[in-house]
Write a protein that holds these residues in place. Sequence first.
Motif, PDB file in Angstrom:
ATOM      1  N   GLY A   1      12.390  -4.876 -13.086  1.00  9.26           N
ATOM      2  CA  GLY A   1      11.625  -5.581 -12.714  1.00  9.26           C
ATOM      3  C   GLY A   1       9.991  -4.502 -13.201  1.00  9.26           C
ATOM      4  N   ALA A   2       9.126  -5.198 -13.306  1.00 13.64           N
ATOM      5  CA  ALA A   2       7.548  -4.624 -13.913  1.00 13.64           C
ATOM      6  C   ALA A   2       6.620  -5.374 -12.862  1.00 13.64           C
ATOM      7  CB  ALA A   2       7.616  -4.589 -15.154  1.00 13.64           C
ATOM      8  N   TYR A   3       5.735  -5.105 -12.381  1.00 10.96           N
ATOM      9  CA  TYR A   3       4.482  -5.499 -11.603  1.00 10.96           C
ATOM     10  C   TYR A   3       3.145  -4.670 -11.703  1.00 10.96           C
ATOM     11  CZ  TYR A   3       6.580  -2.525  -7.856  1.00 10.96           C
ATOM     12  OH  TYR A   3       7.100  -1.271  -7.261  1.00 10.96           O
ATOM     13  N   ILE A   4       2.225  -5.504 -11.994  1.00 15.69           N
ATOM     14  CA  ILE A   4       0.816  -5.178 -12.019  1.00 15.69           C
ATOM     15  C   ILE A   4       0.028  -5.840 -10.975  1.00 15.69           C
ATOM     16  CG2 ILE A   4      -1.073  -4.782 -13.500  1.00 15.69           C
ATOM     17  CD1 ILE A   4       1.234  -3.346 -14.498  1.00 15.69           C
ATOM     18  N   THR A   5      -0.114  -4.984 -10.007  1.00 15.97           N
ATOM     19  CA  THR A   5      -1.181  -5.450  -8.702  1.00 15.97           C
ATOM     20  C   THR A   5      -2.616  -5.117  -8.586  1.00 15.97           C
ATOM     21  OG1 THR A   5       1.026  -5.343  -7.681  1.00 15.97           O
ATOM     22  CG2 THR A   5      -0.833  -6.058  -6.235  1.00 15.97           C
ATOM     23  N   GLU A   6      -3.449  -6.144  -8.532  1.00 20.46           N
ATOM     24  CA  GLU A   6      -4.680  -5.825  -8.539  1.00 20.46           C
ATOM     25  C   GLU A   6      -5.383  -5.829  -7.048  1.00 20.46           C
ATOM     26  OE1 GLU A   6      -6.842  -8.342 -11.276  1.00 20.46           O
ATOM     27  OE2 GLU A   6      -5.701  -7.942 -12.904  1.00 20.46           O
TER      28      GLU A   6
ATOM     29  N   ALA B   1       2.373  -0.833 -11.031  1.00 20.20           N
ATOM     30  CA  ALA B   1       1.221  -0.112 -11.219  1.00 20.20           C
ATOM     31  C   ALA B   1       0.106  -0.756 -10.562  1.00 20.20           C
ATOM     32  CB  ALA B   1       0.652   0.249 -12.720  1.00 20.20           C
ATOM     33  N   LEU B   2      -0.577  -0.222  -9.622  1.00 22.80           N
ATOM     34  CA  LEU B   2      -1.827  -0.711  -8.539  1.00 22.80           C
ATOM     35  C   LEU B   2      -3.128  -0.461  -8.821  1.00 22.80           C
ATOM     36  CD1 LEU B   2       1.338   0.131  -7.098  1.00 22.80           C
ATOM     37  CD2 LEU B   2       0.159  -1.143  -5.244  1.00 22.80           C
ATOM     38  N   GLN B   3      -4.148  -1.260  -8.772  1.00 17.94           N
ATOM     39  CA  GLN B   3      -5.427  -0.687  -9.003  1.00 17.94           C
ATOM     40  C   GLN B   3      -6.171  -1.814  -8.001  1.00 17.94           C
ATOM     41  OE1 GLN B   3      -8.391  -1.387 -10.375  1.00 17.94           O
ATOM     42  NE2 GLN B   3      -7.656  -3.520 -10.889  1.00 17.94           N
TER      43      GLN B   3
ATOM     44  N   ALA C   1       1.704  -3.515  -3.088  1.00 14.96           N
ATOM     45  CA  ALA C   1       3.079  -3.849  -3.711  1.00 14.96           C
ATOM     46  C   ALA C   1       4.230  -3.298  -2.720  1.00 14.96           C
ATOM     47  CB  ALA C   1       3.091  -2.972  -5.036  1.00 14.96           C
ATOM     48  N   VAL C   2       5.035  -4.249  -2.564  1.00 16.02           N
ATOM     49  CA  VAL C   2       6.254  -4.063  -1.752  1.00 16.02           C
ATOM     50  C   VAL C   2       7.429  -3.991  -2.625  1.00 16.02           C
ATOM     51  CG1 VAL C   2       7.559  -4.660   0.335  1.00 16.02           C
ATOM     52  CG2 VAL C   2       4.893  -4.613   0.317  1.00 16.02           C
TER      53      VAL C   2
ATOM     54  N   ALA D   1      -5.500   1.385  -3.011  1.00 20.53           N
ATOM     55  CA  ALA D   1      -4.298   0.602  -3.431  1.00 20.53           C
ATOM     56  C   ALA D   1      -3.137   1.302  -2.534  1.00 20.53           C
ATOM     57  CB  ALA D   1      -3.954   0.565  -5.069  1.00 20.53           C
ATOM     58  N   TYR D   2      -2.163   0.517  -2.136  1.00 20.46           N
ATOM     59  CA  TYR D   2      -1.028   1.192  -1.672  1.00 20.46           C
ATOM     60  C   TYR D   2       0.122   0.399  -1.889  1.00 20.46           C
ATOM     61  CZ  TYR D   2      -1.972  -2.399   2.092  1.00 20.46           C
ATOM     62  OH  TYR D   2      -2.219  -3.548   2.952  1.00 20.46           O
ATOM     63  N   ALA D   3       1.370   1.021  -1.742  1.00 21.59           N
ATOM     64  CA  ALA D   3       2.673   0.382  -2.106  1.00 21.59           C
ATOM     65  C   ALA D   3       3.580   1.071  -0.896  1.00 21.59           C
ATOM     66  CB  ALA D   3       3.155   1.047  -3.236  1.00 21.59           C
TER      67      ALA D   3
END
Length: 391
Positions: free
Chosen positions: A232-237, A264-266, A272-273, A302-304
């Motif tokens: 899995g890969a995710y980009i969270t804005e 990656a989060l920005q 992201a969870v 940003a937080y995960a």
Amino acid sequence: MTADMTTDHSKAVLEGEGISSGAGASRADRPTSFRSADFAVPSGHEEEWRFTPVKRIAPFLARGLTADRIEVRAESGSCEEVDRGDGRVGTVGRPEDLTGALAWEATERAHVVTLRGRADDAMLAVDVPEGMHVAHIVVLAEEDSRGTVVLEHGGVGDLTETVEIDVGDRAEVTVVSVQEAERTARHLSNQRIRVGRDAKLRHIVVTVGGDVVRVTTSAEFSGEGGDLELLGAYITESDEHHEHRLFIDHDPANCRSRATYKGALQGRDAHAVWIGDVLIRQDATQTDTYELNRNLVLTKGAYADSVPNLEIETGEIAGAGHASATGRFDEEQLFYLRARGIPEDVARRLVVRGFFAELIDSIGVASVQDKLMAAIERELDLAEDSQREFG
């Protein structure tokens, strides 16, 4: 887990936070049902909902949910549209939460992709217009079959979805689910997997769009020798919530599973969870399993949350473990590159590309790799704009 906190668990039978040797409540004890009446409406305090913004997905939790049927286009390969009563529909697992049961009750038609022999690859496009929509997709890989199925989700509206993946004995299959919707879209996907004897499945989830995306993936083995790889890969804005939950249920002996998710989060309030649950049952001797989650925070705000869980009911395993880490840029890497004359903006791009490189290479589907690389470059541009604006 928030930024700059790291946990790492080595290959072992462990006891501690998020890990159980079989005592107490088990992940397997959670209810499953096709009837929405068997599930309570979540408040957000339940274990399976505590990271989810339930107010933002309230329409998906409404009793008597009504949703329009979505068009599923076969861009390549072939796809049948059938009634929900077709014998191939509703055979892999059962809904594990209220959204899954409501989606089932709202479903009248389903789309079935069948892989036979060395099948041609199939690509399905799910473009969601405004409003609430429902989709039910079945990927049926017959014994000894080979093939790849790509599901591409886009659009502006809301989608509640079920994906069933049934991999027959000795089949070798790749299934990819891409979430690339607009910022207005919400997407809840319940993906249920069954892997047959000596079969291999690579299940890939790529999330690069959508206001709220919650993908729950549950996998079981129906025979010994099964091999499951979850990537899995995710980009969270900013203001987006992207949640990926895995449950791998090892029951037969001599099966293998690997889960590797990176994100990656920005942006402010990008969230992201990742939840990874692995259950090794009493008869699942010689199980070999490992799960890994890594999060890279590109900007402030940003937080995960990352929670790996390992439950073991037998001591006769080949290996079991997990690792989870969330943090910002590695300043040592940046210093190393800048000390060799590489400008900071270029160095940051190299670090992020390196973070995703191994995962992208392992996807093996060129169109999906290109989408992910484009999303990474877009996020890097946004992160650099933010750095210039706020310092």
